[in-house]
Enzyme design. Structure first.
Site, PDB file in Angstrom:
ATOM      1  N   LYS A 171       0.840  -1.205   0.000  1.00  0.00           N
ATOM      2  CA  LYS A 171       0.000   0.000   0.000  1.00  0.00           C
ATOM      3  C   LYS A 171       0.875   1.255   0.000  1.00  0.00           C
ATOM      4  O   LYS A 171       2.070   1.179   0.341  1.00  0.00           O
ATOM      5  CB  LYS A 171      -0.908  -0.009   1.232  1.00  0.00           C
ATOM      6  CG  LYS A 171      -0.172   0.008   2.575  1.00  0.00           C
ATOM      7  CD  LYS A 171      -1.098  -0.349   3.727  1.00  0.00           C
ATOM      8  CE  LYS A 171      -0.366  -0.342   5.067  1.00  0.00           C
ATOM      9  NZ  LYS A 171      -1.197  -0.900   6.148  1.00  0.00           N
ATOM     10  N   ARG A 227     -10.742  -0.177  14.240  1.00  0.00           N
ATOM     11  CA  ARG A 227     -10.430   0.622  13.062  1.00  0.00           C
ATOM     12  C   ARG A 227     -11.220   0.125  11.864  1.00  0.00           C
ATOM     13  O   ARG A 227     -12.105   0.807  11.360  1.00  0.00           O
ATOM     14  CB  ARG A 227      -8.925   0.589  12.778  1.00  0.00           C
ATOM     15  CG  ARG A 227      -8.521   1.474  11.618  1.00  0.00           C
ATOM     16  CD  ARG A 227      -7.030   1.426  11.321  1.00  0.00           C
ATOM     17  NE  ARG A 227      -6.604   0.148  10.745  1.00  0.00           N
ATOM     18  CZ  ARG A 227      -5.395  -0.046  10.211  1.00  0.00           C
ATOM     19  NH1 ARG A 227      -4.505   0.923  10.212  1.00  0.00           N
ATOM     20  NH2 ARG A 227      -5.070  -1.226   9.710  1.00  0.00           N
ATOM     21  N   TYR A 257      15.070  30.057   8.454  1.00  0.00           N
ATOM     22  CA  TYR A 257      13.831  30.778   8.746  1.00  0.00           C
ATOM     23  C   TYR A 257      13.672  31.033  10.236  1.00  0.00           C
ATOM     24  O   TYR A 257      13.946  30.166  11.064  1.00  0.00           O
ATOM     25  CB  TYR A 257      12.625  29.969   8.260  1.00  0.00           C
ATOM     26  CG  TYR A 257      12.357  30.093   6.783  1.00  0.00           C
ATOM     27  CD1 TYR A 257      12.088  31.330   6.197  1.00  0.00           C
ATOM     28  CD2 TYR A 257      12.380  28.965   5.976  1.00  0.00           C
ATOM     29  CE1 TYR A 257      11.841  31.437   4.837  1.00  0.00           C
ATOM     30  CE2 TYR A 257      12.128  29.058   4.606  1.00  0.00           C
ATOM     31  CZ  TYR A 257      11.863  30.302   4.052  1.00  0.00           C
ATOM     32  OH  TYR A 257      11.610  30.405   2.701  1.00  0.00           O
ATOM     33  N   MET A 298      11.552  24.176   2.798  1.00  0.00           N
ATOM     34  CA  MET A 298      10.810  23.309   1.873  1.00  0.00           C
ATOM     35  C   MET A 298      11.744  22.498   0.979  1.00  0.00           C
ATOM     36  O   MET A 298      11.570  21.299   0.785  1.00  0.00           O
ATOM     37  CB  MET A 298       9.880  24.154   0.993  1.00  0.00           C
ATOM     38  CG  MET A 298       9.025  23.319   0.057  1.00  0.00           C
ATOM     39  SD  MET A 298       8.117  24.315  -1.136  1.00  0.00           S
ATOM     40  CE  MET A 298       6.920  25.105  -0.083  1.00  0.00           C
TER      41      MET A 298
HETATM   42  C1  LIG Z   1      -0.438  -1.823   6.870  1.00  0.00           C
HETATM   43  C2  LIG Z   1      -0.984  -3.152   7.229  1.00  0.00           C
HETATM   44  C3  LIG Z   1      -0.132  -4.269   7.362  1.00  0.00           C
HETATM   45  C4  LIG Z   1       1.372  -4.148   7.345  1.00  0.00           C
HETATM   46  O1  LIG Z   1       1.803  -3.581   8.566  1.00  0.00           O
HETATM   47  P1  LIG Z   1       3.352  -3.437   8.923  1.00  0.00           P
HETATM   48  O2  LIG Z   1       3.342  -2.974  10.327  1.00  0.00           O
HETATM   49  O3  LIG Z   1       3.914  -2.429   8.000  1.00  0.00           O
HETATM   50  O4  LIG Z   1       3.973  -4.767   8.737  1.00  0.00           O
HETATM   51  C5  LIG Z   1      -0.722  -5.511   7.552  1.00  0.00           C
HETATM   52  N1  LIG Z   1      -2.058  -5.635   7.636  1.00  0.00           N
HETATM   53  C6  LIG Z   1      -2.904  -4.590   7.553  1.00  0.00           C
HETATM   54  C7  LIG Z   1      -4.357  -4.808   7.681  1.00  0.00           C
HETATM   55  C8  LIG Z   1      -2.391  -3.312   7.352  1.00  0.00           C
HETATM   56  O5  LIG Z   1      -3.225  -2.272   7.287  1.00  0.00           O
END
Ligand SMILES: *Cc1c(COP(=O)(O)O)cnc(C)c1O
Length: 377
Positions: A51, A150, A272, A320
């Site tokens: 992802k 979640r 800055y 930036m």
């Molecule tokens: C992001 C995610 C993972 C991977 O998690 P890591 O901590 O990066 O290994 C696995 N399962 C779900 C549902 C996730 O959202």
């Protein structure tokens, strides 16, 4: 910084798309991390969580490398990511959408052969209806909430989900899954709580295999492995467990070009807001990366970059597009216009940089900018 680099030492940089730094992604190290995780969970299989563009490292390159290594399960968060990735992988790879489908995406999802993770009874009914209207069975994964609150089917909906599955045979459940909230903290009681709840779910749905562990979960022991582990960060070299030596190999290296050097007297203000005031005559270098490139602004007057193992503290606020560092620790003339300094590499890990920034490694990786020349090894 006008026209980027002209110095001859950096000629290659100028040729490489005018970039001001090298982001090097070591696909061989990625694959060795995959092998290492696979060896821990065997006989369970190991998926790859790709992802957010494989945590910023390139979902296409990462997924193809891991496919070649034997990985067949690829998980993204959003349907749009799955739509982009699906055509890039052979047909025997499966692409899963962790966040499920937003209303209206069902027909496309079925059409292109992406597998949704179903997170609610509503979503299950919707997917069943899609299957009926297409007059074929459709694959899915069921996610249960075991205590993170979640995503996933909440405990009170489990019996309705079970009833739905008993009365309709239009969905092919590939496996059931849940996600751990505290897997990186090996001592957290939440892990045992979630495991106990996962076992209750598994007992209610005994016909299905279970997927449970993320990176941290892989190192919590065999009880957490199920049939398919889902690591993300550990593949990319981040520490799966906090407070212990990171067993994973670094995958990312970041070198950034110096765009100017100067010597300032005691009492000079840097950056800055003039928040940094030099305490003595200081040699400074400005490097070609700032918060827009993924050097978090929380590194202002904190943290460092390295040159040949010498620590060069960040001084003043991160801008930036640039960041100023104190190079007084190096012999005069060591660094000049076009020299490269190490932001991530042998002397500074992802987790080191994240700690100095008050962030987690995931945030550093997913923020790495697109103005570096990306090279895959
Ligand atoms: C992001 C995610 C993972 C991977 O998690 P890591 O901590 O990066 O290994 C696995 N399962 C779900 C549902 C996730 O959202």
């Amino acid at each position: 910084m006008d026209g980027c680099i002209v110095d001859s030492r950096a000629l290659k940089l100028a040729i490489d798309n005018g970039a001001c730094g090298y982001l090097t992604i070591d696909l061989a190290a990625l694959c060795r991390n995959y092998d290492k995780l696979s060896a821990v969970v065997v006989p369970a299989k190991t998926a790859a969580v790709v992802k957010a563009d494989s945590y910023g490292l390139g979902a296409s390159q990462v997924s193809k490398a891991l496919y070649a290594r034997g990985c067949r399960h690829f998980l993204v968060a959003h349907f749009i990511e799955a739509l982009r990735l699906r055509p890039q992988l052979p047909g025997d790879a499966t692409v899963f959408v962790l966040n499920g489908l937003l209303p209206g995406n069902e027909a496309t999802c079925a059409d292109v052969g992406i597998v949704p993770v179903i997170n609610s009874l509503d979503q299950l009914q919707q997917w069943s209806q899609t299957a009926r209207s297409l007059q074929r069975r459709l694959p899915a994964v069921l996610q249960f909430d075991t205590g993170m609150s979640r995503l996933g089917i909440p405990p009170e909906d489990r019996s309705a989900v079970a009833a739905h599955l008993q009365t309709s045979d239009d969905i092919d459940i590939l496996f059931i899954m849940s996600h751990l909230a505290s897997a990186d903290e090996a001592g957290s009681g939440q892990n045992a709580d979630q495991l106990a709840e996962m076992r209750r779910v598994a007992a209610e749905f005994p016909q299905y295999d279970v997927s449970f562990a993320n990176s941290g979960g892989i190192f919590l022991g065999g009880d957490f492995h199920g049939v398919l582990a889902r690591p993300g960060i550990a593949l990319y070299g981040g520490a799966p467990t906090s407070g212990v030596t990171n067993p994973m190999e670094a995958v990312v290296r970041l070198d950034v070009a110096v765009v100017q050097t100067r010597t300032v007297p005691e009492g000079a203000r840097v950056g800055y807001g003039g928040v940094h005031v030099t305490k003595r005559q200081t040699r400074l270098a400005t490097i070609a990366a700032g918060y827009a490139d993924g050097l978090p602004r929380s590194l202002s007057d904190r943290g460092a970059v390295y040159y040949n193992g010498v620590r060069l503290p960040i001084v003043g606020r991160v801008s930036m597009d640039s960041t100023t560092i104190d190079i007084s620790a190096l012999p005069e003339g060591t660094l000049s216009f076009g020299s490269m300094v190490e932001v991530l590499g042998d002397h500074q890990s992802l987790d080191d940089l994240a700690r100095d920034a008050g962030l987690i490694s995931y945030e550093i990786l997913t923020s790495l900018g697109h103005r570096f020349h990306r090279q895959y090894r």
